[in-house]
Design a protein around this motif. Structure first.
Motif, PDB file in Angstrom:
ATOM      1  N   SER A  83      -9.089  -7.420   8.871  1.00 32.00           N
ATOM      2  CA  SER A  83     -10.284  -7.908   9.673  1.00 32.00           C
ATOM      3  C   SER A  83     -10.022  -9.572  10.127  1.00 32.00           C
ATOM      4  N   GLY A 110      -5.675  -6.605  -3.266  1.00 34.78           N
ATOM      5  CA  GLY A 110      -5.971  -7.066  -1.963  1.00 34.78           C
ATOM      6  C   GLY A 110      -7.604  -7.421  -2.098  1.00 34.78           C
ATOM      7  N   GLY A 170      -9.429  -6.687   1.024  1.00 41.31           N
ATOM      8  CA  GLY A 170     -10.291  -5.802   2.171  1.00 41.31           C
ATOM      9  C   GLY A 170     -10.546  -6.844   3.218  1.00 41.31           C
ATOM     10  N   LEU A 171     -10.086  -8.074   3.432  1.00 47.69           N
ATOM     11  CA  LEU A 171     -10.135  -8.865   4.587  1.00 47.69           C
ATOM     12  C   LEU A 171      -9.228  -9.184   5.391  1.00 47.69           C
ATOM     13  N   TYR A 222       0.882  -1.219   0.096  1.00 49.69           N
ATOM     14  CA  TYR A 222       0.156   0.057  -0.002  1.00 49.69           C
ATOM     15  C   TYR A 222       1.010   1.265  -0.175  1.00 49.69           C
ATOM     16  N   ASN A 223       2.011   1.260  -0.466  1.00 55.11           N
ATOM     17  CA  ASN A 223       2.926   2.339  -0.251  1.00 55.11           C
ATOM     18  C   ASN A 223       3.742   2.679  -1.351  1.00 55.11           C
ATOM     19  N   ILE A 236      -9.884   0.743   8.843  1.00 52.93           N
ATOM     20  CA  ILE A 236      -9.084  -0.300   8.226  1.00 52.93           C
ATOM     21  C   ILE A 236      -9.184  -1.605   8.649  1.00 52.93           C
TER      22      ILE A 236
HETATM   23  P1  ADP Z   1      -6.249  -6.001   1.999  1.00 50.58           P
HETATM   24  O1  ADP Z   1      -6.879  -7.604   2.527  1.00 50.58           O
HETATM   25  O2  ADP Z   1      -7.137  -5.771   0.713  1.00 50.58           O
HETATM   26  O3  ADP Z   1      -4.685  -6.071   1.819  1.00 50.58           O
HETATM   27  P2  ADP Z   1      -6.274  -4.867   4.461  1.00 50.58           P
HETATM   28  O4  ADP Z   1      -7.636  -5.175   5.312  1.00 50.58           O
HETATM   29  O5  ADP Z   1      -5.005  -5.633   4.850  1.00 50.58           O
HETATM   30  O6  ADP Z   1      -7.002  -5.270   3.035  1.00 50.58           O
HETATM   31  O7  ADP Z   1      -6.073  -3.425   4.679  1.00 50.58           O
HETATM   32  C1  ADP Z   1      -7.209  -2.539   4.640  1.00 50.58           C
HETATM   33  C2  ADP Z   1      -6.787  -0.905   4.020  1.00 50.58           C
HETATM   34  O8  ADP Z   1      -5.649  -0.560   4.953  1.00 50.58           O
HETATM   35  C3  ADP Z   1      -5.964  -1.075   2.690  1.00 50.58           C
HETATM   36  O9  ADP Z   1      -6.873  -1.054   1.681  1.00 50.58           O
HETATM   37  C4  ADP Z   1      -4.884   0.037   2.762  1.00 50.58           C
HETATM   38  O10 ADP Z   1      -5.700   1.201   2.441  1.00 50.58           O
HETATM   39  C5  ADP Z   1      -4.728   0.373   4.347  1.00 50.58           C
HETATM   40  N1  ADP Z   1      -3.344  -0.020   4.885  1.00 50.58           N
HETATM   41  C6  ADP Z   1      -3.033  -1.331   5.348  1.00 50.58           C
HETATM   42  N2  ADP Z   1      -1.755  -1.252   5.806  1.00 50.58           N
HETATM   43  C7  ADP Z   1      -1.228  -0.229   5.557  1.00 50.58           C
HETATM   44  C8  ADP Z   1       0.057   0.333   5.328  1.00 50.58           C
HETATM   45  N3  ADP Z   1       1.132  -0.207   5.938  1.00 50.58           N
HETATM   46  N4  ADP Z   1       0.202   1.708   4.850  1.00 50.58           N
HETATM   47  C9  ADP Z   1      -0.746   2.317   4.146  1.00 50.58           C
HETATM   48  N5  ADP Z   1      -2.023   1.923   4.258  1.00 50.58           N
HETATM   49  C10 ADP Z   1      -2.320   0.545   4.595  1.00 50.58           C
END
Ligand code: ADP
Length: 264
Positions: A226, A220, A222-223, A162-163, A203
């Motif tokens: 959670s 991703g 989005g799970l 995500y970076n 998040i």
């Molecule tokens: P996924 O399962 O789709 O990877 P997550 O539940 O792990 O989704 O994360 C949800 C959201 O949190 C991501 O869409 C992202 O926007 C944000 N996110 C999570 N970790 C980071 C991070 N280290 N830096 C920036 N954004 C993050």
């Protein structure tokens, strides 16, 4: 006598109201979940169908184009597969049918094995992993090794995912939060773009993805967070995040030795 009767009637009616409110909340979560699943499964499948049609109609008329189409089909199929795996795990947790296999692990060895393994993978993706285990060498804790591996792996993966390749360093620290019951704290900090304040509370919600991330092709579901939250909570812990836009994010969680807690 009548007063007693009125009191117990009131208590019963309150309980009923609470149960109804809980049922409504549950139903609404369920509806959101089904809407999310349908949307998220439909997108990659529509794409797969589109590219297969394209190939059948001869639009991919060079080997390069053909390979390009196949790559897209493969990555969409991979994403669908990951979504189904995550969903399966999530629903098992949702109906409380998840069984955790807790075993005693030596803290130093368990965490350094994970970080050493991840170090190379992260270096390949442009980030240096620095970790420190600030606990007694002999300390051991009961946990489900596979499930906690999943939590750490997801957090490290998110830091990169995500970076937009801005993360150059990920720092991890294992420390002792409490002695009794034995509670470890794990901090994972990245120096990436950070998460906006208005998004950070959401998040850990099911299917939440920050919009920018949703549009980017990062794959991703989005799970991830959670599921991580449920795993951590099943280990008697909490998970939270602090972030500053432009500076990075710190994800922290605790793990309590459930067996020790029972004894305490
Ligand atoms: P996924 O399962 O789709 O990877 P997550 O539940 O792990 O989704 O994360 C949800 C959201 O949190 C991501 O869409 C992202 O926007 C944000 N996110 C999570 N970790 C980071 C991070 N280290 N830096 C920036 N954004 C993050």
């Amino acid at each position: 006598m009548v007063a007693d009767l009125v009191q117990s009637f009131n208590a019963m009616s309150m309980e009923l109201q609470e149960a109804q409110a809980m049922q409504t909340r549950y139903e609404s979560n369920r509806k959101e979940l089904i809407a999310g699943i349908s949307h998220d499964l439909k997108t990659p499948i529509t794409s797969i169908m589109g590219y297969v049609d394209g190939m059948q109609e001869g639009i991919a008329d060079t080997p390069d184009k053909m390979n390009h189409y196949l790559d897209i089909i493969k990555s969409n199929a991979k994403y669908t597969n990951q979504l189904i795996d995550d969903l399966f795990l999530f629903s098992k947790m949702d109906i409380n049918q998840m069984t955790y296999e807790r075993v005693e692990v030596p803290v130093h060895e368990y965490f350094s094995d994970i970080f050493e393994e991840k170090k190379l993978e992260l270096e390949d993706r442009g980030a240096k992993l620095i970790y420190d285990c600030d606990v007694d060498d002999m300390l051991a804790i009961h946990l489900d090794p596979k499930m906690i591996y999943r939590v750490i792996s997801d957090l490290l993966n998110n830091a990169i995912k995500y970076n937009d390749k801005t993360v150059t360093e990920i720092r991890c620290l294992i420390s002792l939060a409490y002695n009794n019951p034995l509670t470890l704290r794990i901090d994972i900090a990245d120096n990436g773009q950070g998460i906006a304040e208005e998004q950070i509370h959401a998040i850990f919600d099911t299917f939440y993805r920050a919009d920018a991330a949703r549009n980017k092709d990062v794959g991703g579901t989005g799970l991830g967070l959670s599921i991580a939250k449920r795993i951590v909570e099943a280990h008697g812990g909490k998970i939270w995040a602090h972030s500053q836009v432009g500076q990075g994010s710190i994800f922290s969680f605790t793990l309590t030795d459930e067996q020790q807690r029972e004894l305490a």
